[in-house]
Design a protein around this motif. Structure first.
Motif, mmCIF file in Angstrom:
data_model
loop_
_atom_site.group_PDB
_atom_site.id
_atom_site.type_symbol
_atom_site.label_atom_id
_atom_site.label_comp_id
_atom_site.label_asym_id
_atom_site.label_seq_id
_atom_site.Cartn_x
_atom_site.Cartn_y
_atom_site.Cartn_z
ATOM 1 N N MET A 176 -36.095 113.430 -14.093
ATOM 2 C CA MET A 176 -37.005 114.000 -15.137
ATOM 3 C C MET A 176 -38.542 113.972 -14.406
ATOM 4 S SD MET A 176 -36.117 113.562 -19.153
ATOM 5 C CE MET A 176 -37.379 114.795 -19.487
ATOM 6 N N ARG A 177 -38.753 113.697 -13.755
ATOM 7 C CA ARG A 177 -39.901 112.660 -13.230
ATOM 8 C C ARG A 177 -40.100 114.094 -11.968
ATOM 9 N NH1 ARG A 177 -39.724 108.054 -14.389
ATOM 10 N NH2 ARG A 177 -38.605 106.999 -12.311
ATOM 11 N N ILE A 178 -39.223 114.124 -11.261
ATOM 12 C CA ILE A 178 -38.597 115.000 -9.676
ATOM 13 C C ILE A 178 -39.183 116.510 -9.829
ATOM 14 C CG2 ILE A 178 -36.764 115.734 -7.965
ATOM 15 C CD1 ILE A 178 -36.612 113.059 -7.494
ATOM 16 N N ILE A 179 -38.285 116.796 -11.083
ATOM 17 C CA ILE A 179 -37.979 118.382 -11.323
ATOM 18 C C ILE A 179 -39.765 119.022 -12.343
ATOM 19 C CG2 ILE A 179 -37.166 120.104 -13.771
ATOM 20 C CD1 ILE A 179 -34.960 117.929 -12.733
ATOM 21 N N CYS A 180 -40.193 118.010 -13.238
ATOM 22 C CA CYS A 180 -41.954 117.607 -13.350
ATOM 23 C C CYS A 180 -42.225 118.213 -12.260
ATOM 24 C CB CYS A 180 -42.050 117.175 -14.597
ATOM 25 S SG CYS A 180 -43.658 117.434 -15.288
ATOM 26 N N ARG A 181 -42.756 117.975 -11.802
ATOM 27 C CA ARG A 181 -42.968 117.333 -10.383
ATOM 28 C C ARG A 181 -43.408 118.980 -9.982
ATOM 29 N NH1 ARG A 181 -44.505 112.422 -6.633
ATOM 30 N NH2 ARG A 181 -45.069 114.423 -5.189
ATOM 31 N N THR A 182 -41.856 119.261 -9.365
ATOM 32 C CA THR A 182 -40.884 120.633 -8.993
ATOM 33 C C THR A 182 -41.886 121.750 -9.864
ATOM 34 O OG1 THR A 182 -39.994 118.925 -7.549
ATOM 35 C CG2 THR A 182 -39.304 121.725 -7.507
ATOM 36 N N THR A 183 -41.680 121.689 -10.294
ATOM 37 C CA THR A 183 -41.804 123.225 -11.326
ATOM 38 C C THR A 183 -42.697 122.833 -11.994
ATOM 39 O OG1 THR A 183 -39.527 122.317 -13.255
ATOM 40 C CG2 THR A 183 -41.455 123.805 -13.997
ATOM 41 N N ASN A 184 -44.106 122.143 -12.062
ATOM 42 C CA ASN A 184 -45.771 122.242 -12.000
ATOM 43 C C ASN A 184 -46.002 122.352 -11.004
ATOM 44 O OD1 ASN A 184 -46.424 121.827 -15.272
ATOM 45 N ND2 ASN A 184 -44.798 120.492 -14.875
ATOM 46 N N ARG A 185 -45.864 122.119 -9.860
ATOM 47 C CA ARG A 185 -46.217 123.181 -8.254
ATOM 48 C C ARG A 185 -46.673 124.753 -8.782
ATOM 49 N NH1 ARG A 185 -46.501 120.572 -2.750
ATOM 50 N NH2 ARG A 185 -47.540 122.448 -2.062
ATOM 51 N N LEU A 186 -45.518 125.136 -8.969
ATOM 52 C CA LEU A 186 -45.349 126.494 -9.153
ATOM 53 C C LEU A 186 -46.434 126.534 -10.471
ATOM 54 C CD1 LEU A 186 -43.207 127.602 -7.763
ATOM 55 C CD2 LEU A 186 -42.060 128.005 -9.512
ATOM 56 N N PHE A 187 -46.304 125.868 -11.574
ATOM 57 C CA PHE A 187 -47.152 126.717 -12.977
ATOM 58 C C PHE A 187 -48.888 126.431 -12.684
ATOM 59 C CE2 PHE A 187 -43.327 125.899 -16.116
ATOM 60 C CZ PHE A 187 -42.512 126.921 -15.643
ATOM 61 N N VAL A 188 -49.071 124.905 -12.224
ATOM 62 C CA VAL A 188 -50.082 124.548 -11.774
ATOM 63 C C VAL A 188 -50.413 123.808 -10.800
ATOM 64 C CG1 VAL A 188 -50.379 124.034 -14.228
ATOM 65 C CG2 VAL A 188 -50.063 121.573 -12.366
ATOM 66 N N GLY A 189 -49.902 123.659 -9.413
ATOM 67 C CA GLY A 189 -50.015 123.035 -8.951
ATOM 68 C C GLY A 189 -50.472 122.271 -8.716
ATOM 69 N N LEU A 190 -50.783 121.715 -6.643
ATOM 70 C CA LEU A 190 -51.559 120.386 -6.752
ATOM 71 C C LEU A 190 -52.888 120.343 -7.262
ATOM 72 C CD1 LEU A 190 -50.554 120.096 -3.150
ATOM 73 C CD2 LEU A 190 -49.580 119.054 -4.603
#
Length: 521
Positions: A176-190
């Motif tokens: 869940m932590r890995i996927i949350c990071r991956t998804t939000n790289r697209l959603f809100v970025g670094l």
């Protein structure tokens, strides 16, 4: 002075009224559906109290009904109401093609998840995020793929540091932590996507939405407006989300106002996409921090929940595969990446990987019932059976996808089942296989009458194309960088956990990881 006896009488009166009200509603609903066969208790009093059977016996009751009324329909009493289960292909097609004002997906979802209280009215009154996911996100998979792949590599490095020795990791929580990071790289970025509090916010909000909806639905509908706000996770989640995203959203709106939508350096992310999607006539009403936060939180729920469950189940299955199956998958991955690099094109050529993932989804799924709809008017199926307005209807996805009449050796896991089906339908020879690009008919993203992981019809999951590409990248990164096995060298897939109709991978299971012994640099 407080009269405790009076308060006690008042509470007893309220409790008695609730029991009488729910009992009467139960009898009215039961009478309306008297022509539909019943699984479970069906007596005057037994059906009312029998609702609790479905909490622990959902899988068995769905299987019993499927076998007892093949090609027909039956009803089961759930905690809050009756649900009519449809197993006939023609009836399923009737549901799929029915307009929203006859068989409503939106209303069924709104009621199941108590969206007024758990997600906010914006997400169903103005579902612009659905079009963003269906169109803009899908179109940007290739353009943003390098960011997705980079975040997967970074997240794995942080969560599962490569090590020469075997080490266990609690699978679902780590995933869940890995996927949350991956998804939000697209959603809100670094850098927001890597902020620990932001990651925890989205994971916790996702879990709380399901829990809150479950609790609210224990109460009669007349009390939802009272208990809903008390159980809602929204106020606390919005408060946390504002700390991370409010300034970003305000600056994005301000720059759009000043320079238009094409200013230099405008991020190609979910926030820009949702701002672009808001109709001109709704700009003043919806172009604000609060509504955009609601869309971001809501879209995260779908992205995190389904993908995390799917990837965890895939890991459990990968962890018990014989070396020859893993070799086939790794060879396919290495060949595709050698030719196309870490790109969307490479993922599209991983057809055996797609088959493996789809077979896991067929065997496990995420819900015992799928394609849920609410009859907004009296609805008559093509066989003449009529359901009264207000009836909830669904398809028994789990048992249907393990039906021997639909899949040969249906209870057996065949990793390349769908690849072989695709190849056989194409009449492919071994000589032509290396240049074969495959068809979409048997791919994971394609719904069919025998496969409902992503739903069906116009309400099929709008984010399935991104989800499948993300899953393939996750699987490829895992197999090309790690060896994996189940803790304790277990040789069978952990049994999924059923909670009413929801099917989840066992969260108490750990997968062992070590740096791949024959890592190809």
């Amino acid at each position: 002075m407080i009269d405790l006896r009076s308060i006690g009488y008042l509470l007893a009166g309220i409790g008695g009224t609730y029991l009488v009200f729910s009992f009467l509603r139960e009898q009215i609903d039961t009478y309306k559906l008297r022509h539909i066969p019943t699984i479970g208790p069906k007596g005057l009093f037994s059906s009312y109290f029998g609702r609790f059977q479905f909490v622990k016996r959902a899988k068995d009751m769905l299987q019993e009904g499927y076998e007892k009324y093949p090609g027909g329909l039956f009803k089961i009493r759930t905690l809050d109401q009756w649900i009519v289960i449809v197993t006939n292909d023609n009836m399923i097609h009737d549901i799929r093609k029915a307009p929203e004002n006859m068989m409503s997906f939106d209303f069924a979802t709104r009621e199941s998840f108590q969206q007024d209280h758990t997600m906010g009215k914006t997400v169903y009154l103005h579902p612009h995020h659905v079009d963003v996911v269906r169109t803009t996100l899908t179109k940007n998979i290739a353009a943003r793929f390098s960011d997705v792949q980079d975040e997967i590599a970074s997240a794995f490095g942080d969560e599962i540091p490569p090590d020469a020795e075997w080490k266990p990791y609690p699978t679902l929580n780590t995933v869940m932590r890995i996927i949350c990071r991956t998804t939000n790289r697209l959603f809100v970025g670094l850098p927001v996507c890597r902020d620990l509090d932001y990651i925890n916010l989205n994971i916790e909000h996702t879990i709380l939405v399901f829990k809150s909806a479950f609790l609210i639905n224990l109460f009669p509908s007349a009390l939802h407006q009272i208990v809903g706000p008390l159980l809602s996770p929204l106020p606390a989640s919005l408060k946390r989300a504002r700390k991370h995203l409010a300034k970003m959203i305000e600056e994005r709106i301000e720059k759009d106002d000043q320079y238009g939508r094409d200013w230099d350096g405008r991020p190609n992310d979910f926030i820009s996409w949702i701002l672009d999607e808001i109709p001109q006539e709704k700009q003043k009403e919806l172009r604000n921090v609060e509504d955009i936060l609601l869309w971001v939180l809501h879209t995260n729920i779908g992205a995190i929940h389904t993908t995390s469950m799917a990837f965890t189940n895939i890991l459990y299955h990968l962890a018990i595969q014989p070396p020859e199956v893993l070799d086939i998958l790794r060879n396919e991955m290495e060949s595709a990446i050698d030719q196309y690099g870490w790109t969307k094109d490479a993922m599209s050529h991983m057809r055996r990987t797609d088959s493996f993932m789809k077979e896991v989804a067929r065997m496990v799924g995420t819900n015992g019932t799928v394609v849920e709809r609410m009859a907004m008017k009296d609805f008559t199926f093509s066989d003449g059976t009529t359901l009264p307005a207000g009836s909830r209807v669904a398809v028994p996805g789990f048992v249907l996808q393990r039906d021997e009449n639909r899949y040969q050796d249906a209870d057996k896991f065949k990793p390349f089942r769908f690849y072989d089906m695709d190849r056989d339908s194409a009449g492919l020879t071994e000589d032509a296989e290396s240049t074969w690009t495959g068809s979409i008919k048997h791919q994971m993203t394609t719904p069919s009458p025998n496969y409902f992981f992503f739903g069906t019809g116009k309400h099929a999951c709008p984010g399935r194309f991104f989800a499948v590409n993300e899953l393939k990248t996750l699987v490829a990164h895992t197999l090309l960088h790690y060896d994996i096995k189940l803790e304790g060298d277990a040789k069978s897939v952990p049994a999924p956990v059923w909670l009413i109709r929801d099917i989840s991978p066992d969260a108490n299971i750990s997968v062992m990881f070590r740096k791949r012994q024959r890592l190809k640099e």
